[in-house]
Design a protein around this motif. Structure first.
Motif, PDB file in Angstrom:
ATOM      1  N   ARG A   9      71.541  15.324 -12.551  1.00 57.91           N
ATOM      2  CA  ARG A   9      72.036  13.868 -13.001  1.00 57.91           C
ATOM      3  C   ARG A   9      71.189  12.904 -12.196  1.00 57.91           C
ATOM      4  O   ARG A   9      70.748  13.143 -10.987  1.00 57.91           O
ATOM      5  CB  ARG A   9      73.167  13.620 -12.783  1.00 57.91           C
ATOM      6  N   LEU A  10      70.927  11.520 -12.535  1.00 57.87           N
ATOM      7  CA  LEU A  10      70.239  10.573 -11.563  1.00 57.87           C
ATOM      8  C   LEU A  10      70.617  10.351 -10.460  1.00 57.87           C
ATOM      9  O   LEU A  10      69.724  10.395  -9.532  1.00 57.87           O
ATOM     10  CB  LEU A  10      70.375   9.216 -12.671  1.00 57.87           C
ATOM     11  N   LEU A  11      71.839  10.427 -10.055  1.00 56.99           N
ATOM     12  CA  LEU A  11      72.358  10.163  -8.674  1.00 56.99           C
ATOM     13  C   LEU A  11      72.252  11.502  -7.871  1.00 56.99           C
ATOM     14  O   LEU A  11      72.579  11.424  -6.616  1.00 56.99           O
ATOM     15  CB  LEU A  11      73.742   9.731  -8.805  1.00 56.99           C
ATOM     16  N   GLU A  12      71.578  12.666  -8.320  1.00 62.34           N
ATOM     17  CA  GLU A  12      71.389  13.880  -7.598  1.00 62.34           C
ATOM     18  C   GLU A  12      69.690  13.849  -7.277  1.00 62.34           C
ATOM     19  O   GLU A  12      69.387  14.669  -6.529  1.00 62.34           O
ATOM     20  CB  GLU A  12      71.478  14.911  -8.244  1.00 62.34           C
ATOM     21  N   ILE A  13      69.031  12.845  -7.713  1.00 66.52           N
ATOM     22  CA  ILE A  13      67.568  13.001  -7.639  1.00 66.52           C
ATOM     23  C   ILE A  13      66.858  11.897  -6.912  1.00 66.52           C
ATOM     24  O   ILE A  13      67.353  10.781  -6.929  1.00 66.52           O
ATOM     25  CB  ILE A  13      66.988  13.085  -9.279  1.00 66.52           C
ATOM     26  N   VAL A  14      66.121  12.166  -5.900  1.00 61.66           N
ATOM     27  CA  VAL A  14      65.598  11.182  -5.031  1.00 61.66           C
ATOM     28  C   VAL A  14      64.424  10.071  -5.847  1.00 61.66           C
ATOM     29  O   VAL A  14      64.144  10.619  -6.826  1.00 61.66           O
ATOM     30  CB  VAL A  14      64.613  11.711  -4.163  1.00 61.66           C
ATOM     31  N   TYR A  15      64.503   9.036  -5.427  1.00 55.87           N
ATOM     32  CA  TYR A  15      63.688   8.057  -5.970  1.00 55.87           C
ATOM     33  C   TYR A  15      62.356   7.885  -5.277  1.00 55.87           C
ATOM     34  O   TYR A  15      62.291   7.380  -4.219  1.00 55.87           O
ATOM     35  CB  TYR A  15      64.529   6.525  -6.025  1.00 55.87           C
ATOM     36  N   PRO A  16      61.208   8.292  -5.843  1.00 53.30           N
ATOM     37  CA  PRO A  16      59.790   8.018  -5.299  1.00 53.30           C
ATOM     38  C   PRO A  16      59.519   6.657  -4.931  1.00 53.30           C
ATOM     39  O   PRO A  16      59.692   5.694  -5.759  1.00 53.30           O
ATOM     40  CB  PRO A  16      58.748   8.647  -6.295  1.00 53.30           C
ATOM     41  N   ILE A  17      58.977   6.214  -3.618  1.00 58.56           N
ATOM     42  CA  ILE A  17      58.795   5.017  -3.103  1.00 58.56           C
ATOM     43  C   ILE A  17      57.540   4.856  -2.438  1.00 58.56           C
ATOM     44  O   ILE A  17      56.813   5.833  -2.162  1.00 58.56           O
ATOM     45  CB  ILE A  17      60.075   4.140  -2.416  1.00 58.56           C
ATOM     46  N   ASP A  18      57.099   3.706  -2.020  1.00 55.53           N
ATOM     47  CA  ASP A  18      55.920   3.418  -1.233  1.00 55.53           C
ATOM     48  C   ASP A  18      56.259   3.295   0.281  1.00 55.53           C
ATOM     49  O   ASP A  18      57.294   2.815   0.651  1.00 55.53           O
ATOM     50  CB  ASP A  18      55.345   1.974  -1.622  1.00 55.53           C
TER      51      ASP A  18
ATOM     52  N   ALA B 274      53.963   5.902  -3.836  1.00 50.15           N
ATOM     53  CA  ALA B 274      54.519   6.839  -5.145  1.00 50.15           C
ATOM     54  C   ALA B 274      54.390   6.014  -6.285  1.00 50.15           C
ATOM     55  O   ALA B 274      54.379   6.512  -7.502  1.00 50.15           O
ATOM     56  CB  ALA B 274      55.861   7.367  -4.746  1.00 50.15           C
ATOM     57  N   SER B 275      54.338   4.642  -6.031  1.00 51.91           N
ATOM     58  CA  SER B 275      54.671   3.604  -7.508  1.00 51.91           C
ATOM     59  C   SER B 275      53.712   3.979  -8.384  1.00 51.91           C
ATOM     60  O   SER B 275      53.821   3.708  -9.571  1.00 51.91           O
ATOM     61  CB  SER B 275      54.701   2.273  -6.786  1.00 51.91           C
ATOM     62  N   ASP B 276      52.194   4.230  -8.023  1.00 52.44           N
ATOM     63  CA  ASP B 276      51.135   4.479  -8.996  1.00 52.44           C
ATOM     64  C   ASP B 276      51.521   5.438  -9.886  1.00 52.44           C
ATOM     65  O   ASP B 276      51.189   5.283 -11.084  1.00 52.44           O
ATOM     66  CB  ASP B 276      49.873   4.345  -8.102  1.00 52.44           C
ATOM     67  N   LEU B 277      51.927   6.681  -9.301  1.00 53.87           N
ATOM     68  CA  LEU B 277      52.100   7.957 -10.260  1.00 53.87           C
ATOM     69  C   LEU B 277      53.491   7.342 -10.901  1.00 53.87           C
ATOM     70  O   LEU B 277      53.439   7.885 -12.002  1.00 53.87           O
ATOM     71  CB  LEU B 277      52.206   9.103  -9.368  1.00 53.87           C
ATOM     72  N   ARG B 278      54.385   6.819 -10.052  1.00 50.88           N
ATOM     73  CA  ARG B 278      55.498   6.561 -11.017  1.00 50.88           C
ATOM     74  C   ARG B 278      55.395   5.612 -12.330  1.00 50.88           C
ATOM     75  O   ARG B 278      56.006   5.958 -13.304  1.00 50.88           O
ATOM     76  CB  ARG B 278      56.627   5.759  -9.917  1.00 50.88           C
TER      77      ARG B 278
ATOM     78  N   ILE C   8      57.846  12.465  22.214  1.00 49.62           N
ATOM     79  CA  ILE C   8      57.658  11.515  21.032  1.00 49.62           C
ATOM     80  C   ILE C   8      58.178  10.194  21.631  1.00 49.62           C
ATOM     81  O   ILE C   8      59.424   9.901  21.972  1.00 49.62           O
ATOM     82  CB  ILE C   8      58.764  11.938  20.056  1.00 49.62           C
ATOM     83  N   VAL C   9      57.063   9.358  22.079  1.00 52.59           N
ATOM     84  CA  VAL C   9      57.097   7.819  22.697  1.00 52.59           C
ATOM     85  C   VAL C   9      57.228   6.871  21.722  1.00 52.59           C
ATOM     86  O   VAL C   9      57.486   5.785  22.231  1.00 52.59           O
ATOM     87  CB  VAL C   9      55.861   8.076  23.518  1.00 52.59           C
ATOM     88  N   GLY C  10      57.182   7.097  20.499  1.00 55.44           N
ATOM     89  CA  GLY C  10      57.008   5.963  19.492  1.00 55.44           C
ATOM     90  C   GLY C  10      57.356   6.484  18.152  1.00 55.44           C
ATOM     91  O   GLY C  10      56.620   7.613  17.670  1.00 55.44           O
ATOM     92  N   PHE C  11      57.826   5.632  17.509  1.00 60.63           N
ATOM     93  CA  PHE C  11      58.017   5.981  16.003  1.00 60.63           C
ATOM     94  C   PHE C  11      58.167   4.726  15.287  1.00 60.63           C
ATOM     95  O   PHE C  11      58.971   3.767  15.678  1.00 60.63           O
ATOM     96  CB  PHE C  11      58.993   7.054  15.859  1.00 60.63           C
ATOM     97  N   ALA C  12      57.970   4.580  13.730  1.00 53.15           N
ATOM     98  CA  ALA C  12      58.256   3.356  13.125  1.00 53.15           C
ATOM     99  C   ALA C  12      58.058   3.968  11.733  1.00 53.15           C
ATOM    100  O   ALA C  12      57.579   4.864  11.209  1.00 53.15           O
ATOM    101  CB  ALA C  12      57.174   2.269  13.458  1.00 53.15           C
ATOM    102  N   SER C  13      58.788   3.031  10.712  1.00 56.23           N
ATOM    103  CA  SER C  13      58.423   3.239   9.342  1.00 56.23           C
ATOM    104  C   SER C  13      58.481   1.908   8.528  1.00 56.23           C
ATOM    105  O   SER C  13      59.089   0.906   9.171  1.00 56.23           O
ATOM    106  CB  SER C  13      59.706   4.114   8.744  1.00 56.23           C
ATOM    107  N   ASN C  14      57.895   1.778   7.332  1.00 63.78           N
ATOM    108  CA  ASN C  14      57.911   0.752   6.389  1.00 63.78           C
ATOM    109  C   ASN C  14      58.174   1.353   4.935  1.00 63.78           C
ATOM    110  O   ASN C  14      56.966   2.019   4.652  1.00 63.78           O
ATOM    111  CB  ASN C  14      56.691  -0.156   6.615  1.00 63.78           C
ATOM    112  N   LEU C  15      59.148   0.696   4.330  1.00 63.96           N
ATOM    113  CA  LEU C  15      59.476   1.341   3.014  1.00 63.96           C
ATOM    114  C   LEU C  15      59.619   0.372   2.246  1.00 63.96           C
ATOM    115  O   LEU C  15      60.240  -0.653   2.422  1.00 63.96           O
ATOM    116  CB  LEU C  15      60.744   2.423   3.090  1.00 63.96           C
ATOM    117  N   TYR C  16      59.254   0.553   0.941  1.00 64.41           N
ATOM    118  CA  TYR C  16      59.376  -0.260  -0.056  1.00 64.41           C
ATOM    119  C   TYR C  16      59.561   0.248  -1.391  1.00 64.41           C
ATOM    120  O   TYR C  16      58.770   1.341  -1.663  1.00 64.41           O
ATOM    121  CB  TYR C  16      57.792  -1.163  -0.352  1.00 64.41           C
ATOM    122  N   LYS C  17      60.329  -0.312  -2.646  1.00 68.35           N
ATOM    123  CA  LYS C  17      60.372   0.350  -3.600  1.00 68.35           C
ATOM    124  C   LYS C  17      59.132   0.004  -4.501  1.00 68.35           C
ATOM    125  O   LYS C  17      58.553   1.059  -4.994  1.00 68.35           O
ATOM    126  CB  LYS C  17      61.443  -0.704  -4.476  1.00 68.35           C
TER     127      LYS C  17
END
Length: 386
Positions: A210-219, A112-116, A2-11
C-alpha cells in the motif's frame, strides 16, 4: 574518523543537482572544520536519470570534482545503489589507514523528481529512455508492464505471506512504528502519527503493498567526510567495528527463494547483535525491513512479522529500529536510502538525534540493500573502540 556530515533533502528541487551537492558538501566540511583543498579522495554513487535528468554523466567523478573545485588524488564510483553509502565509509577508512590519503568525501544522492515526473523509477528507467539496458536479458522480459522495484517487492511480500503466514497488519505495524520515530525528526517529510488501520486503508500500489508502505523518491544529497584530521571536529571518534558485503547478481528466478536478501551473507556472524543499541535498516518498503530483520539474525526466517508484534522497535523501545523514521518518512534521495540510515546512525552516536534519541547509543548496526532486485547488501557496525 567520520568528522563531518550533512544533508539537504527536497520533495522537488527546481535547480541543478550540482547546486544541492555543493551546498551539502560545504556544510559537511564546516562540521568537520576542513576546507575543500584538503580533500584527497572522492567517493560517489550515481544512478541513471538522477543527475538533472541525464541518463548518465560523462566521467561523473571529473564533472563533480570540477564543479566543486576540488582536486582529489583518487576517485571511485560505487555501483551498489542504496548500499553504496555504507561501503564508501568502510573503504574510506581502509584507504586512510593505508596512507593513501588523509581526507575523503563520500557523496550519495541526486534528483529523483525528473524520473518521478516521467512515471518511472530508476529500476524501470528503460521505459523513459531509449537504448538503456537494465539486464543482459532485457529482450526476454522487459516488455512486461512492471514498475520495478515496487512490482518486485510486491511479489516478495506475497511470497512471504504464502510461505509463512505473515500479514498485512504486521507490515503496517512497521510503518506505524517508523512514523512514531519520525514525528520529532526535523529531516522527516512525513511526521503525523499513523495507525495500522490508516496504513491498511491507503491505496494499493502493487498488491499487497500500500501507499504508506512505499518510500517516496525525492531530491537531495548526503555527504560524509572521513578524515584523520579530526582536531577541529566536535564529533565523537567513531570506528568501523564490523563490516560485511555480499553481491547476488543472478536473476530472481535463479535464487533459491525470493524471500532472502544478500544480508544473510553480509551480516553473518560479523557482530553480536545483543550488544547493539540501535538498528538502521534499509527501508524502501515495509517488507524490506521485515526481510532484513530476519536475514541479519534478529528473528528466524518467516517470523519477522511476529518479531514486530513482540518487540517495541521505536526509539524508546527494547530493540530500536530506524530511529529517525527511515526513508519511508524522510523520502528517498535519488532512489537510494543508504545516506538516510547512515546520517541517522551518526546522529544517534553523537547524541544529536533531538526528539528521537536512543538513550546511551554507543553501537549502531546498519544494513543497506541496493541494486536491481536486491542484488547487493552491505552490513556495517559503527561505534567507538573501547
Amino acid at each position: 574518523m567520520i568528522v563531518g556530515f550533512a544533508s539537504n533533502l527536497y520533495k522537488k528541487y527546481e535547480g541543478s543537482a550540482f547546486e544541492i551537492l555543493a551546498d551539502t558538501l560545504f556544510s559537511a566540511l564546516d562540521v568537520a572544520g576542513l576546507n575543500k583543498d584538503e580533500i584527497d579522495g572522492l567517493f560517489l554513487t550515481i544512478l541513471p536519470g538522477t543527475f538533472d535528468g541525464y541518463v548518465t554523466l560523462h566521467f561523473p567523478t571529473a564533472q563533480i570534482a570540477q564543479y566543486l573545485g576540488i582536486k582529489p588524488k583518487f576517485t571511485k564510483v560505487f555501483d551498489y545503489g542504496g548500499a553504496s553509502a555504507l561501503s564508501m565509509i568502510y573503504h574510506a577508512y581502509k584507504a586512510i589507514k593505508a596512507g593513501e590519503g588523509d581526507t575523503i568525501a563520500c557523496i550519495v544522492g541526486g534528483k529523483a523528481s525528473d524520473l518521478r515526473g516521467k512515471g518511472v523509477t530508476v529500476d524501470s528507467v528503460d521505459k523513459a529512455y531509449a537504448d538503456v539496458s537494465i539486464t543482459p536479458f532485457d529482450s526476454l522480459f522487459r516488455g512486461l508492464n512492471d514498475l520495478n522495484p515496487v512490482s518486485d517487492y510486491a511479489l516478495v511480500a506475497n511470497r512471504h505471506k504464502y510461505l509463512f503466514g505473515s500479514t498485512d497488519e504486521q507490515r503496517a505495524l512497521i510503518a506505524v512504528r517508523q512514523r512514531f520515530n519520525a514525528q520529532n525528526n526535523d529531516k522527516a517529510m512525513f511526521r503525523d502519527l499513523l495507525t495500522v488501520e490508516q496504513v491498511l486503508k491507503s491505496s494499493i500500489v502493487a498488491e499487497p503493498l500500500r501507499l504508506l508502505e512505499i518510500v517516496y523518491p525525492i531530491d537531495g544529497f548526503h555527504v560524509f567526510i572521513v578524515s584523520k584530521r579530526a582536531s577541529k571536529s566536535n564529533l565523537r571518534p567513531i570506528d568501523v567495528l564490523a563490516y560485511g558485503e555480499a553481491h547476488w547478481t543472478v536473476m530472481p528466478t535463479e535464487l533459491d527463494d525470493i524471500i532472502y536478501t544478500p544480508a544473510v551473507q553480509s551480516a553473518k556472524d560479523i557482530f553480536n547483535l545483543n550488544k547493539v543499541d540501535a538498528f538502521e535498516l534499509y527501508d524502501s518498503f515495509t517488507i524490506t525491513v521485515m526481510l532484513q530483520v530476519e536475514d541479519i539474525g534478529l528473528s528466524e526466517k518467516g517470523k519477522g512479522g511476529e518479531f514486530f508484534e513482540k518487540h517495541d522497535t521505536t526509539y524508546l523501545g527494547d530493540i530500536p529500529i530506524n530511529t529517525g523514521g527511515g526513508s519511508l518518512n524522510t523520502g528517498q534521495p535519488a532512489y537510494m536510502s543508504g545516506g538516510v540510515i547512515l546520517e541517522e546512525a551518526l546522529l544517534q552516536l553523537n547524541d544529536m538525534a533531538k526528539g528521537h534519541q536512543v538513550k546511551d547509543a554507543d553501537i549502531v548496526f546498519l544494513n543497506g540493500i541496493g541494486g536491481w532486485n536486491r542484488a547487493h547488501s552491505v552490513s556495517l557496525v559503527l561505534g567507538e573502540e573501547k
